[in-house]
Design an enzyme around this catalytic site. Structure first.
Site, PDB file in Angstrom:
ATOM      1  N   THR A 176      78.807  27.212  36.524  1.00 36.06           N
ATOM      2  CA  THR A 176      78.874  26.906  37.958  1.00 36.06           C
ATOM      3  C   THR A 176      80.200  27.368  38.543  1.00 36.06           C
ATOM      4  O   THR A 176      80.867  26.648  39.286  1.00 36.06           O
ATOM      5  CB  THR A 176      78.649  25.401  38.241  1.00 36.06           C
ATOM      6  OG1 THR A 176      77.719  24.853  37.310  1.00 36.06           O
ATOM      7  CG2 THR A 176      78.099  25.215  39.654  1.00 36.06           C
TER       8      THR A 176
ATOM      9  N   GLU B  29      78.004  25.942  27.606  1.00 36.46           N
ATOM     10  CA  GLU B  29      78.845  26.095  28.787  1.00 36.46           C
ATOM     11  C   GLU B  29      79.092  24.721  29.379  1.00 36.46           C
ATOM     12  O   GLU B  29      78.209  23.861  29.384  1.00 36.46           O
ATOM     13  CB  GLU B  29      78.197  26.993  29.831  1.00 36.46           C
ATOM     14  CG  GLU B  29      76.923  26.426  30.435  1.00 36.46           C
ATOM     15  CD  GLU B  29      76.405  27.184  31.637  1.00 36.46           C
ATOM     16  OE1 GLU B  29      76.822  26.853  32.763  1.00 36.46           O
ATOM     17  OE2 GLU B  29      75.576  28.097  31.437  1.00 36.46           O
TER      18      GLU B  29
ATOM     19  N   LYS C  85      71.460  35.623  34.212  1.00 31.93           N
ATOM     20  CA  LYS C  85      70.848  34.301  34.124  1.00 31.93           C
ATOM     21  C   LYS C  85      69.729  34.220  35.159  1.00 31.93           C
ATOM     22  O   LYS C  85      69.995  34.148  36.358  1.00 31.93           O
ATOM     23  CB  LYS C  85      71.901  33.221  34.388  1.00 31.93           C
ATOM     24  CG  LYS C  85      71.361  31.811  34.323  1.00 31.93           C
ATOM     25  CD  LYS C  85      72.440  30.785  34.612  1.00 31.93           C
ATOM     26  CE  LYS C  85      72.652  30.600  36.104  1.00 31.93           C
ATOM     27  NZ  LYS C  85      73.534  29.441  36.395  1.00 31.93           N
TER      28      LYS C  85
END
Length: 222
Positions: free
Chosen positions: A69, A40, A128
């Protein structure tokens, strides 16, 4: 694409944070050459969306490339438009809600049991668990007690030594940023990329006993 299946097969998700899009791309190429096939790009990286677009056009289709993010709905939309195959958020952000609403695969950040349940109820593909390193593999194991079917990706402060412990505790994969990237995202020194390749090989070796099937995907990139 079944993101959960693909992430589980690979076992390692590289988290790219760099000073520029060019450095992010350089790190991604090094990681791919080393055999890492899931990553990512954090949108804290200047030009991160452009890096995703360029990487998606240049990298083999077997490489998973997501945006990390993601805080806002606009960021989620822009990441999808840039070619990100999945969205990663630090929590149940507006970006997470937009990804879920538009059925983009989502790794949603959470820590407590209540947050994990809320993320799954939102429609997250996987959760996550962040910051996992502050709580240890035992915490992940305890989470799986009442939530045995929850697909958990351990992220935050995980190094080569502890990565197998999180997998043994029930994580489907581990996400690794600075312990893997080191200084490579902030310098043009050739040695930084050489060292990144060595760390990538070490992390892959650490997760390999649990995720040997990931070798098939890595072979597709060569």
């Amino acid at each position: 694409m079944n993101l959960l299946e693909e992430i589980t097969q690979r076992g390692l998700l590289a988290i790219i944070r760099a000073d520029s899009a060019e450095r992010a791309l350089r790190c991604m190429r090094t990681l791919i050459d080393a055999g890492v096939t899931a990553m990512e790009v954090s949108l804290t990286t200047p030009g991160g969306l452009g890096a995703i677009t360029r990487a998606r056009s240049q990298c083999p289709p077997a490489v998973l490339i997501g945006a990390g993010t993601v805080l806002t709905a606009d960021q989620a939309d822009a990441a999808s438009a840039a070619g990100a195959g999945f969205i990663v958020t630090p929590g149940i952000t507006p970006g997470a809600r937009r990804a879920a609403a538009t059925e983009v695969p989502l790794l949603c950040g959470a820590l407590t049991p209540t947050e994990v349940i809320a993320a799954l109820d939102l429609g997250a593909t996987a959760v996550k668990v962040f910051p996992a390193g502050q709580h240890g593999p035992g915490y992940l194991r305890e989470l799986r007690g009442p939530l045995p079917r929850a697909p958990l990706v351990a992220v935050g402060g995980i190094d080569r030594e502890t990565a197998p412990q999180y997998l043994a505790a029930g994580a489907v994969a581990v996400g690794v940023g600075s312990p893997l990237l080191g200084p490579a995202g902030a310098t043009d020194a050739p040695q930084a990329q050489d060292d990144l390749a060595k760390r990538a090989a070490a992390f892959l070796e650490a997760v390999e006993p649990r995720h040997a099937v990931g070798r098939d995907r890595r072979q597709e990139t060569r």
